[in-house]
Design a protein around this motif. Sequence first.
Motif, short mmCIF file in Angstrom:
data_model
loop_
_atom_site.label_atom_id
_atom_site.label_comp_id
_atom_site.label_asym_id
_atom_site.label_seq_id
_atom_site.Cartn_x
_atom_site.Cartn_y
_atom_site.Cartn_z
N ILE A 395 49.94 45.35 31.06
CA ILE A 395 50.55 46.68 31.20
C ILE A 395 51.28 46.70 32.55
CG2 ILE A 395 49.04 48.03 29.68
CD1 ILE A 395 47.46 48.77 32.28
N ARG A 396 51.68 47.88 32.99
CA ARG A 396 52.39 47.96 34.28
C ARG A 396 51.70 48.92 35.24
NH1 ARG A 396 53.84 44.18 32.34
NH2 ARG A 396 55.95 43.37 31.95
N GLU A 397 50.37 49.03 35.12
CA GLU A 397 49.56 49.78 36.07
C GLU A 397 48.36 48.91 36.37
OE1 GLU A 397 49.99 52.64 37.57
OE2 GLU A 397 51.42 53.80 36.39
N LYS A 398 47.68 49.20 37.47
CA LYS A 398 46.41 48.51 37.67
C LYS A 398 45.43 49.05 36.64
CE LYS A 398 45.37 51.50 41.66
NZ LYS A 398 46.61 52.09 42.18
N ASP A 399 44.39 48.29 36.36
CA ASP A 399 43.56 48.64 35.21
C ASP A 399 42.08 48.39 35.51
OD1 ASP A 399 42.39 48.99 32.75
OD2 ASP A 399 43.95 47.92 31.63
N GLY A 400 41.35 49.48 35.75
CA GLY A 400 39.95 49.39 36.15
C GLY A 400 39.05 48.73 35.12
N VAL A 401 39.13 49.19 33.88
CA VAL A 401 38.24 48.66 32.84
C VAL A 401 38.60 47.20 32.55
CG1 VAL A 401 37.53 48.92 30.43
CG2 VAL A 401 37.81 50.96 31.86
N TRP A 402 39.87 46.89 32.57
CA TRP A 402 40.33 45.50 32.37
C TRP A 402 39.70 44.58 33.42
CZ3 TRP A 402 43.07 42.16 35.51
CH2 TRP A 402 43.60 41.01 34.90
N ALA A 403 39.68 45.03 34.68
CA ALA A 403 39.13 44.20 35.75
C ALA A 403 37.63 43.97 35.52
CB ALA A 403 39.36 44.87 37.10
N ILE A 404 36.94 45.01 35.06
CA ILE A 404 35.51 44.86 34.77
C ILE A 404 35.33 43.83 33.64
CG2 ILE A 404 33.46 46.07 33.87
CD1 ILE A 404 34.61 48.64 35.26
N LEU A 405 36.20 43.88 32.65
CA LEU A 405 36.11 42.93 31.54
C LEU A 405 36.43 41.50 32.01
CD1 LEU A 405 37.68 45.13 28.73
CD2 LEU A 405 35.33 44.26 28.76
N CYS A 406 37.28 41.36 33.02
CA CYS A 406 37.52 40.03 33.60
C CYS A 406 36.23 39.46 34.18
CB CYS A 406 38.57 40.09 34.71
SG CYS A 406 40.24 40.25 34.09
N TRP A 407 35.54 40.30 34.94
CA TRP A 407 34.28 39.83 35.55
C TRP A 407 33.22 39.53 34.50
CZ3 TRP A 407 32.71 37.76 39.93
CH2 TRP A 407 33.59 37.81 41.01
N LEU A 408 33.17 40.38 33.46
CA LEU A 408 32.20 40.11 32.39
C LEU A 408 32.54 38.79 31.70
CD1 LEU A 408 31.76 43.71 30.89
CD2 LEU A 408 30.00 42.34 32.07
N SER A 409 33.84 38.50 31.55
CA SER A 409 34.25 37.24 30.92
C SER A 409 33.82 36.04 31.77
CB SER A 409 35.77 37.18 30.75
OG SER A 409 36.23 38.26 30.00
N ILE A 410 34.04 36.17 33.09
CA ILE A 410 33.66 35.06 33.98
C ILE A 410 32.15 34.80 33.86
CG2 ILE A 410 33.49 34.29 36.39
CD1 ILE A 410 36.02 35.98 36.97
N LEU A 411 31.37 35.90 33.93
CA LEU A 411 29.92 35.75 33.86
C LEU A 411 29.49 35.16 32.51
CD1 LEU A 411 28.85 39.11 35.55
CD2 LEU A 411 28.35 36.81 36.42
#
Length: 571
Positions: A395-411
């Motif tokens: 998208i073209r905004e920062k994205d709070g939930v997306w960032a949380i999902l990135c961390w969940l993916s890494i874990l």
Amino acid sequence: MSKIKEVQTKPYTDQKMGTSGLRKKVKVYQQENYIENFIQSVFDSYKPEDYKGKTLIIAGDGRFYNDVAIQLTIKIGVANGVGKIVLAENGLMSTPAASLLIRSQPKGECYGGFIFTASHNPGGPNEDMGIKFNGDNGAAIPEGKNNEVFEATKKITRYLILDTEEKFPMDKPSEIKVDENGTVRTVKIEIESTTKRYVEEMQKLFDFDLIKTLFKRDDFTFVFDGLNGISGPYGLEIFHNIFGVPMENLDKCKPLPDFGGLHPDPNLVHAKDLDVKMDVFKKDLSKKVPDMGCACDGDADRNIIFGPRMLVSPSDSLAAITNNAELIKSLMRNGPLKGVARSMPTSGAVDRVAKKKGLKCYEVPTGWKFFGNLLDDGRISLCGEESFGTGSDHIREKDGVWAILCWLSILAQKNKDNKGKLIGIPEIMEEHWKCYGRDYYCRYDYEDLNNEQAAKVKENLTKNIETWKTMKEGNEACIFEYNDPVDHSVSKNQGWIFKYKDGSRIIFRFSGTSSAGATVRIYFEKHVEPDGDLLADVADVVKAGENFPELAVKLSDIHNVAGRTGPTVIT
Ligand code: VG1
Ligand code: CO
């Protein structure tokens, strides 16, 4: 049937959008024609063919006075000739979901969208309201367009509005019939679910089945705090309904018009309940704390990530996500990472990762709008700001939930075949620091300076640029200026940088989101090599050796100039 009327008005002089939209006290917005003038000025800054017959998106974070602004925007939009309105259900939608909704419209059919939010600023009758306008690419309009809107607000003499007292429903579709010189035009108002499109998109972008394996572990506990903002409904949908996180682990998930009196700003000062749950300040070492804690801000574009008894600084989060990008489906969906970017005051941690991976790393001024061109031009796939903002080209905004999902993916990936003890956030960050060294980071805010004090601070900083360069071998200093590599526009005066040879920096800039007075932000970044102390306390490190806060006071003379003894907020 409604007619269009033209209303005479007088300009306001203070309708310049800052770092992210127009942010003012509700009381300011309640002045006669204040909202009307601004909305009309946005239309006046475009050619009629850009909006006539096109779709207008309207969304907001549910804060006080949004309903009034939304009803006015419908009436002004239709009077100016928009062909259709897509309104978020009950006006509620996060900023990232609104960006997605705009981008999901058929090509050439969307004008853009108004998003009613003052983001992390508090809400309520005596607090803040905000208006953002995003263009048809889903991004906040760039600097040049911002200036055009400001010019229009200074010249406005009239606005167009539907001549009706009717309140349009916000929870079900409706139609407006407009009498235009005897012919009837019908404008549909469609209602878009707050969460559905966004949640479906996240399911496409991330491997939800893999993430579910993490939640199945009995040694992984996750807590989320919606801070009474708009992230709550997304948190409930994704973390509870899909991942099965128990309700008692999801706090303040109902959006409230005044955010329950809270400051919906996910940082160490305002996300207090989460600080306690995660025992960030190490007050009770005997307590068992969750493995991951997170929160978003009022409009859900910011994120904060905690491990047990630790905060992942947003600059480190961006670096760690870049370092682990291969584990995140969303970032790999179009092949390897293209490049990365950070705002100027964000620490150099991501630069070190980019260098090792052979990626280009851009440094832009503060404000998400500066990433827009780099994303549109395919130069970067990932970007972030020290102010708890992380996002990508989805998208073209920062994205709070997306960032949380990135961390969940890494874990989830790190623990995929791990039958032993959980590889958690502390382990991931320690490994990171051992490889790249650590950039200890914190920010001091001095709020509410008057114009004269602000001018004096600026003068002192500029004067001390030359002094700084002579203070130590290898020292550099400048006033940051950005040359956009895509549209070649130049943004001057974006902050003062005082830099050491090893990359450590003291940075000063003035906030562009505060609704009253001037706020000076001072950013401290101290680099420690991999063989140094990687597990120290941030506050101790910035004061150790060359005492950065003390140096900052010297460089700006802020304590004398503004009669202070310390900052208003430390994050
Ligand atoms: C602040 C942050 C900046 C962020 C902006 C909008 O701006 O520093 O990084 O992009 O807020 O964020 P300023 O000018 O006050 O420093 V949000 O979530 O409030 O739209
Ligand atoms: Co925000």
